[in-house]
Design a protein around this motif. Structure first.
Motif, short mmCIF file in Angstrom:
data_model
loop_
_atom_site.label_atom_id
_atom_site.label_comp_id
_atom_site.label_asym_id
_atom_site.label_seq_id
_atom_site.Cartn_x
_atom_site.Cartn_y
_atom_site.Cartn_z
N PHE A 129 48.16 38.72 38.65
CA PHE A 129 46.71 38.84 38.56
C PHE A 129 46.09 38.34 39.86
O PHE A 129 46.24 37.18 40.23
CB PHE A 129 46.24 38.00 37.36
N VAL A 130 45.36 39.24 40.58
CA VAL A 130 44.85 38.86 41.90
C VAL A 130 43.35 39.02 42.07
O VAL A 130 42.78 38.52 43.05
CB VAL A 130 45.56 39.67 43.01
N PHE A 131 42.66 39.70 41.13
CA PHE A 131 41.23 39.92 41.33
C PHE A 131 40.61 40.32 39.99
O PHE A 131 41.25 40.91 39.14
CB PHE A 131 40.98 41.04 42.35
N ARG A 132 39.31 39.96 39.84
CA ARG A 132 38.54 40.39 38.68
C ARG A 132 37.16 40.82 39.15
O ARG A 132 36.57 40.19 40.04
CB ARG A 132 38.41 39.25 37.67
N ALA A 133 36.66 41.91 38.60
CA ALA A 133 35.35 42.41 39.01
C ALA A 133 34.61 43.00 37.81
O ALA A 133 35.18 43.77 37.04
CB ALA A 133 35.50 43.47 40.10
N LEU A 134 33.35 42.64 37.70
CA LEU A 134 32.47 43.17 36.65
C LEU A 134 31.51 44.17 37.29
O LEU A 134 30.78 43.83 38.23
CB LEU A 134 31.70 42.03 35.99
N THR A 135 31.54 45.41 36.80
CA THR A 135 30.67 46.46 37.35
C THR A 135 29.20 46.05 37.25
O THR A 135 28.77 45.53 36.21
CB THR A 135 30.87 47.77 36.57
N PRO A 136 28.40 46.26 38.29
CA PRO A 136 26.98 45.88 38.26
C PRO A 136 26.20 46.64 37.18
O PRO A 136 26.60 47.75 36.80
CB PRO A 136 26.48 46.26 39.66
N PRO A 137 25.11 46.07 36.70
CA PRO A 137 24.25 46.77 35.74
C PRO A 137 23.68 48.05 36.35
O PRO A 137 23.57 48.18 37.57
CB PRO A 137 23.13 45.75 35.47
N GLY A 138 23.35 49.00 35.47
CA GLY A 138 22.73 50.23 35.93
C GLY A 138 23.69 51.35 36.24
O GLY A 138 23.26 52.48 36.52
N ARG A 139 25.00 51.08 36.22
CA ARG A 139 25.98 52.13 36.48
C ARG A 139 26.24 52.93 35.20
O ARG A 139 26.08 52.40 34.09
CB ARG A 139 27.29 51.52 36.99
N PRO A 140 26.68 54.20 35.33
CA PRO A 140 26.93 55.02 34.13
C PRO A 140 28.06 54.47 33.27
O PRO A 140 28.13 54.76 32.08
CB PRO A 140 27.28 56.40 34.71
N ARG A 141 28.97 53.72 33.85
CA ARG A 141 30.03 53.04 33.11
C ARG A 141 30.13 51.61 33.64
O ARG A 141 29.94 51.38 34.84
CB ARG A 141 31.39 53.72 33.31
N ARG A 142 30.41 50.67 32.75
CA ARG A 142 30.59 49.29 33.20
C ARG A 142 31.95 48.78 32.69
O ARG A 142 32.28 48.97 31.51
CB ARG A 142 29.46 48.38 32.71
N PHE A 143 32.69 48.15 33.58
CA PHE A 143 34.01 47.65 33.24
C PHE A 143 34.16 46.20 33.70
O PHE A 143 33.64 45.81 34.76
CB PHE A 143 35.10 48.48 33.91
N ASP A 144 34.86 45.43 32.91
CA ASP A 144 35.31 44.11 33.31
C ASP A 144 36.78 44.30 33.69
O ASP A 144 37.67 44.27 32.85
CB ASP A 144 35.17 43.12 32.14
N ALA A 145 37.00 44.56 34.97
CA ALA A 145 38.31 45.00 35.44
C ALA A 145 39.13 43.85 36.02
O ALA A 145 38.63 43.05 36.82
CB ALA A 145 38.15 46.09 36.49
N ARG A 146 40.38 43.81 35.59
CA ARG A 146 41.34 42.86 36.17
C ARG A 146 42.32 43.65 37.02
O ARG A 146 42.89 44.64 36.56
CB ARG A 146 42.10 42.10 35.07
#
Length: 233
Positions: A129-146
């Protein structure tokens, strides 16, 4: 039943690193022009966690540092589901196998039947596990990606055989790490590439994992350190 497209979905992304010690390259493909999320962009294999991923047996569990850092307000079982999703998405989008030879017990979920047919059981031990990113609001899809890093030597079979890949990603290729920024990349992918480049000389788990957290209040760049698991008696 309709899916709430505005909901934040847990997701896993896999960065396969080849020839770490000589001419490092990473596996990427291009999303379709009509894709709702990041059309035309070159990305790593990955996608949302499916409900069935939570019950998938693993031939080898996640390593301890990886497991504990994923346990950041996560519901029970999510760590294993994230690992399983990473392996499934890698198989579906590239046809590459991260697993060990073996036979599945019980009923194989529909999304996993083609993987099981290869004679392998998914193995999460090589994932880092090297990074985590939460898609900003307002995008057509939002992911809490690892984002998980794995050395290509852990992959079963021919690294250049993409014949079993779906059509979700086109132009699958091993891109030299030094040339990756010449492609049309999402911003977050560029950030992750810098993190990967910084880890080339050290195969050990990072001291902490970056977390790019975007919510309605602010964009925060945090570090996930996790906590040690209690030792068994």
């Amino acid at each position: 039943m309709s899916i709430d497209k505005s909901a934040i979905r847990n997701a896993s992304t896999v960065i396969v690193l080849r020839d770490r010690g000589s001419t490092p390259a990473i596996l990427m493909g291009q999303r379709g022009a009509k894709a709702a999320f990041m059309p035309n962009k070159f990305v790593f294999p990955g996608g949302a966690v499916d409900a069935a991923d939570r019950a998938v047996p693993l031939a080898a569990p996640l390593p301890q540092p990886c497991f504990t850092r994923l346990d950041d307000d996560a519901e029970a079982g999510l760590q294993t589901a994230l690992a399983a999703a990473a392996i499934r998405e890698l198989w579906e989008e590239t046809g590459l196998i991260l697993g060990r030879p073996g036979t599945w017990s019980g009923t194989v979920p529909a999304d996993w039947q083609s993987f099981a047919a290869t004679g392998h059981v998914p193995a999460a031990a090589p994932l880092q596990f090297v990074f985590r990113a939460l898609t900003p609001p307002g995008r057509p899809r939002r992911f809490d990606a690892r984002f998980f890093l794995v050395d290509a030597e852990e992959i079963q079979g021919d690294l250049d055989d993409f014949t079993h890949a779906s059509d979700e990603l086109s132009h699958l290729q091993w891109i030299p790490l030094t040339e990756a920024r010449r492609f049309d990349l999402p911003f977050i992918t560029e950030v992750v590439l810098a993190e990967v480049a910084g880890r080339l000389s050290d195969p050990n788990p990072p001291a902490s994992v970056p977390y790019f957290k975007n919510n309605d209040e602010a964009s925060l760049f945090l570090r996930l350190r996790g906590h040690p698991m209690p030792e068994a008696d």
